[in-house]
Design a protein around this motif. Structure first.
Motif, mmCIF file in Angstrom:
data_model
loop_
_atom_site.group_PDB
_atom_site.id
_atom_site.type_symbol
_atom_site.label_atom_id
_atom_site.label_comp_id
_atom_site.label_asym_id
_atom_site.label_seq_id
_atom_site.Cartn_x
_atom_site.Cartn_y
_atom_site.Cartn_z
ATOM 1 N N GLY A 48 28.944 41.493 -42.183
ATOM 2 C CA GLY A 48 30.123 40.808 -43.085
ATOM 3 C C GLY A 48 29.780 40.336 -44.084
ATOM 4 N N TYR A 49 28.432 39.554 -44.373
ATOM 5 C CA TYR A 49 28.176 38.966 -45.516
ATOM 6 C C TYR A 49 27.527 40.023 -46.640
ATOM 7 N N GLN A 74 37.473 30.436 -45.360
ATOM 8 C CA GLN A 74 36.919 30.923 -46.549
ATOM 9 C C GLN A 74 37.841 30.699 -47.753
ATOM 10 N N HIS A 119 30.809 41.335 -48.170
ATOM 11 C CA HIS A 119 31.779 40.266 -48.251
ATOM 12 C C HIS A 119 32.280 40.594 -49.822
ATOM 13 N N LYS A 134 42.325 37.974 -43.349
ATOM 14 C CA LYS A 134 41.740 38.888 -42.433
ATOM 15 C C LYS A 134 42.425 38.653 -41.169
ATOM 16 N N GLY A 137 29.286 39.183 -51.370
ATOM 17 C CA GLY A 137 28.453 40.271 -50.883
ATOM 18 C C GLY A 137 27.275 40.802 -51.738
ATOM 19 N N LEU A 191 38.663 38.220 -45.966
ATOM 20 C CA LEU A 191 38.463 36.639 -46.045
ATOM 21 C C LEU A 191 39.330 35.945 -44.865
#
Lengths: 448, 291
Positions: B123-124, A274, B127, A208, B131, A270
């Protein structure tokens, strides 16, 4: 209404402009206030220190402990400490640099940053300190001072070593699928195929922030293909260009890896942490990451998971011009000293610098699972097994340059974005062209 | 005459501190930044005057135009998303029953959250691994609808619009509610007597009476969208490969990631010009004869 419109428009943009104006939250470095007549007869000194050891990892804790110890041992020195989280640290530092308000001591990167600060006449050399403690100076690994040296002046001493492209692997996943650690490119592609057919992510990637693919995968991969000499030539515009076929080939290799399905879905969404968690949880068979992963893993991964991890160099490329037994890497950060520091304050700054980068500190940092560029006998009982393995690996191979450690910020940024584009299916030739354009522009503006 | 003169003097004095602060921190930096735009400056060391070089580069920079296009999408999503939704909600939630109050509060909620929090929450949701959106699609048997919401350039801008609209409906809702409550009840009675009802009443009475408020909302919306930065910065950082870059994030990246302060200043000056044009344009289009 008209007036309102104008005001609103102005307000809108003030935000974007305020960004450029503010951010210099740094306090004016306190002058050495000659406050004689203190009990111990020593001169009272105020010293400002900026660092990025804010995390919960062992290295950060160790560094903070060292600073606290220094503070206890030197009651006449008042430390004005700004601890800034790593993500924002460079920006904050650059901002005070633009305003010519450097802290007295600060965490500084070798290479481009040191050069820029030196060119801006913002820092002073520490040769005096190094020469007064020759044993310390001689114990650094070869090449440790290169990135901090301009002419005969040395501006810092590194407190870390960052190999950027270690191939971490999960032994149990490889074993369970009858695979060996890939030694050649074909091995790697085959491993990817096998793992994919069993629905296991072959390589964890979190790109990311865009620098990871460049720093960890591409710096080594491209070096395998083009050789170090070619890269240094291209970086200095000396008889090689990023549009050369070997560079395009290196890009193509990386794209082939992505096309083979080596990385998990959504790798561009990510981040680095992460990705490390993903690998540590056993969801991927491999990950290509830097030495910085070790402190994170030591702080977060379970004992069990860590005992399964191994480390190797990236596989060799058939017909590549580079030495396959290498790791791309950079000497890590050290402490730089602001130009304005002098007198009693300078002595105090030297003491602090030595406390934070001297032999004891180097040993404690190494034992916090952070590689250092300094000769220390590692006590293996104090570190994680994977750290010991990486330590052995790093000491047995040569080091090659990292792209963003050599290229100017603008070109490195173009490489970062280019690689993201490449991994989404962009054409290698087009990307190579864009990188060369950025390189031309950057050298042009330097010459002017 | 003297009394109005004195009042004016008092007004001037009372306004002065705020005016000075505003001048110093808002107006002056705009010109300052425009001036920096004429230099090739890395932020450190000496700046070199290069005339309109940076501005010419802005015009010819494909990434700038890409950011511009993305930003126009955000402006459109805000003006045609936030404002109508807020207006409809305001019309529906005008009464003061507890359920209305509850919905009003919930719609306003995201506004009091820090945008960093909003960015991380969404964002989650998007995800790629954990997600909830992809998870729900899976459970509903719509697995073929699953996407890399934030990293696939063909959908990422639209994914980003949702939290932006969701986040900023609240303030417009409040604005419209206040305007609606300001309509004198005599008007309602008069409308009733004249037999104006439903959509007829809405378009002939209600909307014209709050038209000025709608104009303000549109201006706020356009200017807010042009400086949109925080959510994008948290969720994608403008990436991958500039695919979700906005004007403000492009300016930020140029200035603070690759240290081209001069060029970044030129970009921000260009943003000012663009938003002035857009706001003037929208005001012109929404002009109504006040005869």
């Amino acid at each position: 209404m008209k007036k309102k419109t104008g005001a609103l428009a102005a307000l809108t943009l003030s935000a974007s402009l305020a960004l450029a104006g503010c951010g210099s939250g740094g306090k004016e470095s306190g002058n050495a206030n000659a406050n004689n007549g203190q009990g111990d007869g020593k001169e009272k000194v105020t010293l400002s220190l900026w660092h990025n050891y804010t995390g919960d990892d062992q290295r950060a804790k160790t560094m903070r402990a060292i600073v606290e110890q220094y503070q206890k041992d030197h009651p006449n020195v008042e430390l004005d400490i700004q601890a800034i989280p790593p993500d924002g640290y460079r920006t904050r530092l650059k901002t005070v640099a633009a305003a010519n308000e450097m802290p007295d001591l600060f965490v500084m990167w070798p290479g481009v940053m040191t050069k820029e600060f030196q060119a801006g006449d913002l820092i002073q050399p520490i040769n005096e300190l190094l020469d007064s403690k020759t044993e310390w100076k001689n114990n650094f690994l070869p090449g440790s001072f290169d990135g901090f040296t301009i002419g005969s002046d040395i501006y810092s001493a590194p407190i870390a070593l960052s190999p950027t492209s270690i191939l971490y692997y999960n032994k149990s996943i490889l074993d369970a699928n009858g695979l060996q650690v890939p030694k050649t490119w074909d091995d790697l592609l085959k491993a990817v195929e096998v793992l994919k057919s069993k629905k296991i992510t072959p390589i964890a990637l979190g790109n990311k922030a865009a620098w990871l693919a460049q720093s960890s995968i591409f710096s080594s991969l491209a070096d395998r293909v083009t050789g170090t000499e070619w890269f240094l030539k291209a970086a200095s515009n000396d008889g090689a260009k990023f549009t050369d076929p070997e560079f395009v080939k290196a890009l193509t290799y990386l794209q082939d890896l992505q096309k083979a399905g080596a990385f998990q879905d959504g790798f561009n969404a990510l981040d680095n942490t992460q990705m490390e968690q993903y690998f540590a949880q056993g969801k991927a068979a491999m990950m290509i990451d830097g030495g910085w992963a070790l402190t994170n893993l030591a702080a977060t991964a379970s004992q069990d998971a860590m005992s399964q991890m191994g480390a190797a160099v990236l596989p060799s490329i058939p017909g590549g011009k580079g030495d396959p037994n290498t790791l791309s890497g950079v000497v890590g950060t050290g402490l730089g000293m602001g130009k304005k520091v002098s007198g009693a304050k300078k002595q105090a700054a030297y003491d602090l610098l030595y406390a934070m980068a001297g032999p004891d500190a180097q040993k404690r940092v190494l034992e916090s699972n952070q590689l250092v560029s300094y000769k220390v006998d590692l006590d293996k009982s104090k570190v994680t097994p994977i750290f010991a393995e990486v330590y052995a690996l790093v000491n047995s191979v040569n080091r090659t340059p990292v792209y963003d450690g050599v290229l100017s910020s603008a070109v490195a940024d173009e490489v970062n974005n280019g690689l993201q584009d490449l991994l989404m299916g962009g054409k290698p030739e087009t990307i190579a062209k864009k990188i060369q354009d950025a390189q031309d522009k950057s050298t042009q503006s330097d010459k002017k | 005459m003297t009394s109005t003169g004195r009042a004016r003097g008092f007004i001037a004095i009372a306004l002065l501190p705020a005016l000075l602060l505003f001048l110093f921190f808002v107006i002056v930096p705009i010109f300052w930044s425009a001036y920096y735009g004429f230099f090739d400056w890395k932020g450190i060391g000496s700046a070199k005057f290069i005339g309109f070089g940076n501005y010419a580069e802005v015009i010819h920079d494909p990434v700038f135009w890409r950011s511009f296009k993305n930003n126009m999408l955000i402006v459109a999503a805000s003006v045609f998303g936030q404002v109508p939704i807020a207006l409809v909600l305001a019309l529906l939630l005008l009464r003061n029953a507890w359920i209305h109050k509850f919905i009003r509060t919930s719609v306003f909620m995201p506004m009091v959250l820090s945008s960093v929090v909003v960015g991380i929450i969404w964002g989650y949701i998007y995800h790629p691994e954990i997600g909830i959106l992809n998870f729900l699609l899976d459970r509903l048997g719509l697995a073929s609808w699953k996407r890399q919401w934030l990293s696939d350039p063909s959908v990422s801008m639209y994914s980003l619009m949702v939290p932006i609209i969701w986040n900023y409906i609240g303030p417009y809702l409040i604005l419209f509610l206040a305007a609606l409550q300001n309509i004198p009840s005599e008007m309602d009675d008069a409308a009733k007597i004249d037999g104006a009802q439903g959509s007829r009443k809405l378009f002939s009475i209600t909307l014209p009476l709050i038209w000025d408020t709608i104009k303000v909302a549109v201006v706020l919306c356009i200017s807010g969208s042009l400086k949109a930065f925080d959510l994008i910065y948290i969720m994608t950082g403008g990436g991958p490969a500039h695919s979700t870059e906005l004007l403000a994030s492009y300016m930020y990246n140029n200035t603070f990631s690759i240290y081209r302060f001069g060029y970044g200043s030129a970009v921000s000056t260009t943003i000012i010009l663009i938003s002035l044009v857009l706001i003037a344009g929208s005001q012109y289009l929404m002009k109504r004869d006040n005869r």
